[in-house]
Scaffold this motif. Structure first.
Motif, short mmCIF file in Angstrom:
data_model
loop_
_atom_site.label_atom_id
_atom_site.label_comp_id
_atom_site.label_asym_id
_atom_site.label_seq_id
_atom_site.Cartn_x
_atom_site.Cartn_y
_atom_site.Cartn_z
N UNK A 120 0.84 -1.20 0.00
CA UNK A 120 0.00 0.00 0.00
C UNK A 120 0.88 1.25 0.00
N UNK A 121 0.54 2.27 -0.79
CA UNK A 121 1.37 3.48 -0.86
C UNK A 121 1.56 4.18 0.49
N UNK A 122 0.55 4.16 1.33
CA UNK A 122 0.70 4.78 2.65
C UNK A 122 1.78 4.08 3.46
N UNK A 123 1.76 2.75 3.45
CA UNK A 123 2.73 1.97 4.21
C UNK A 123 4.13 2.14 3.62
N UNK A 124 4.24 2.17 2.30
CA UNK A 124 5.54 2.40 1.67
C UNK A 124 6.15 3.73 2.13
N UNK A 125 5.30 4.73 2.22
CA UNK A 125 5.78 6.03 2.69
C UNK A 125 6.24 5.99 4.13
N UNK A 126 5.45 5.36 5.00
CA UNK A 126 5.78 5.26 6.42
C UNK A 126 7.07 4.46 6.60
N UNK A 127 7.22 3.36 5.87
CA UNK A 127 8.43 2.52 5.94
C UNK A 127 9.68 3.34 5.66
N UNK A 128 9.59 4.26 4.72
CA UNK A 128 10.77 5.00 4.27
C UNK A 128 11.33 5.93 5.34
N UNK A 129 10.58 6.18 6.39
CA UNK A 129 11.05 7.08 7.45
C UNK A 129 11.79 6.34 8.56
N UNK A 130 11.87 5.03 8.46
CA UNK A 130 12.60 4.26 9.46
C UNK A 130 14.09 4.22 9.10
N UNK A 131 14.95 4.40 10.11
CA UNK A 131 16.39 4.39 9.88
C UNK A 131 16.92 2.96 9.76
N UNK A 132 16.12 1.97 10.16
CA UNK A 132 16.46 0.56 10.00
C UNK A 132 15.30 -0.15 9.31
N UNK A 133 15.53 -1.29 8.67
CA UNK A 133 14.42 -1.98 7.99
C UNK A 133 13.28 -2.32 8.95
N UNK A 134 12.06 -1.82 8.70
CA UNK A 134 10.94 -2.08 9.59
C UNK A 134 10.33 -3.46 9.34
N UNK A 135 9.61 -3.94 10.32
CA UNK A 135 8.86 -5.19 10.18
C UNK A 135 7.41 -4.83 9.85
#
Length: 274
Positions: A120-135
């Motif tokens: 989902x585009x919303x989740x892709x955007x949120x993921x990109x703000x993590x400094x480490x790979x999110x789960x």
């Protein structure tokens, strides 16, 4: 046959705000669809010249770009800023919040857990703000199979069901040394879901109006089907099947957060005419 509307349905605050921005920013480009409703996207292009571009590198220098309600990956935003393009941010504030939380918590060393759909585009955007790979997990079962660290921070896609978020939060609390839980489900989404749940308990048939790619619309359909098996998703009045209403006494109608009133009204009027 009686037709009854859900208590809460249709456009949420973030979508209303984005539509108003798009109507004021004529002849602009949105990076990805502004909202998940193809009929409204077509209206904005026809009436206001607002077009959709999926690739940020295809944006022309000096072109006005509107950031979609679901937000975009941080790298895409930085790319647009570096091109000195005029940017109008229509990201829903409810989406901006988990972005900020993820960035802050990941910098503090927390493992980021996102309850949502990875594509989902919303989740892709949120993921990109993590400094480490999110789960990213879409269910409790997925979480149970994942390797968790001692410190975790949980956020949710804004359109997810509250009960499922609670189940995931409870699991983290009992399996991690420290769990920071952030309720990032949109209030309007929660209200729409509760209204759909209540109406589906009394309706003989339910019609959910919205884009077929919309997450919150799919959630409404799922909730309605739990109480009313004869629940159907339509994008507009042309998707209605008269056979759905044979022998039915009460038809309930609700709509996703990206569904404009003019589409909902056409669906309602066609059902009344059946």
């Amino acid at each position: 046959m009686e037709v009854k509307m859900a208590k809460n349905y249709g456009f949420c605050f973030g979508v209303k705000r984005a539509i108003q921005i798009a109507e004021k920013t004529k002849d602009s480009v949105t990076l990805g669809p502004l909202i998940h409703n193809p009929k409204e996207i077509s209206r904005l292009e026809f009436k206001f010249g607002v077009k959709v571009e999926e690739n940020p590198q295809a944006i022309i220098n000096g072109q006005n770009v509107i950031i979609r309600t679901h937000g975009i990956p941080k790298t895409d935003l930085e790319y647009l800023k570096n091109k000195a393009i005029q940017i109008t941010d229509a990201t829903c504030p409810y989406v901006t919040k988990p972005q900020q939380i993820v960035e802050s918590m990941s910098k503090e060393g927390y493992q980021i857990v996102i309850f949502g759909d990875k594509a989902h585009p919303e989740v892709k955007g949120v993921m990109s703000y993590s400094t480490t790979p999110p789960l990213v997990v879409s269910s409790l079962e997925e979480l149970q199979e994942a390797k968790l660290k001692k410190k975790v921070a949980l956020v949710s896609q804004t359109t997810k069901q509250a009960q499922k978020l609670l189940d995931i939060a409870s699991y983290l609390i009992t399996h991690c040394y420290e769990a920071r839980i952030f309720n990032t489900i949109c209030n309007a989404t929660f209200d729409n879901q509760e209204s759909a749940r209540e109406l589906s308990k009394e309706a003989d048939v339910m019609v959910i109006v919205g884009g077929k790619t919309s997450s919150n619309t799919k959630q409404l359909l799922n909730i309605a089907q739990q109480n009313c098996p004869d629940s159907y998703l339509v994008e507009d009045e042309n998707d209605l099947n008269p056979e759905w209403f044979l022998g039915k006494k009460l038809c309930g109608i609700t709509a996703g957060a990206s569904t404009p009133d003019w589409i909902i009204e056409k669906v309602k009027q066609k059902i009344l005419a059946i």
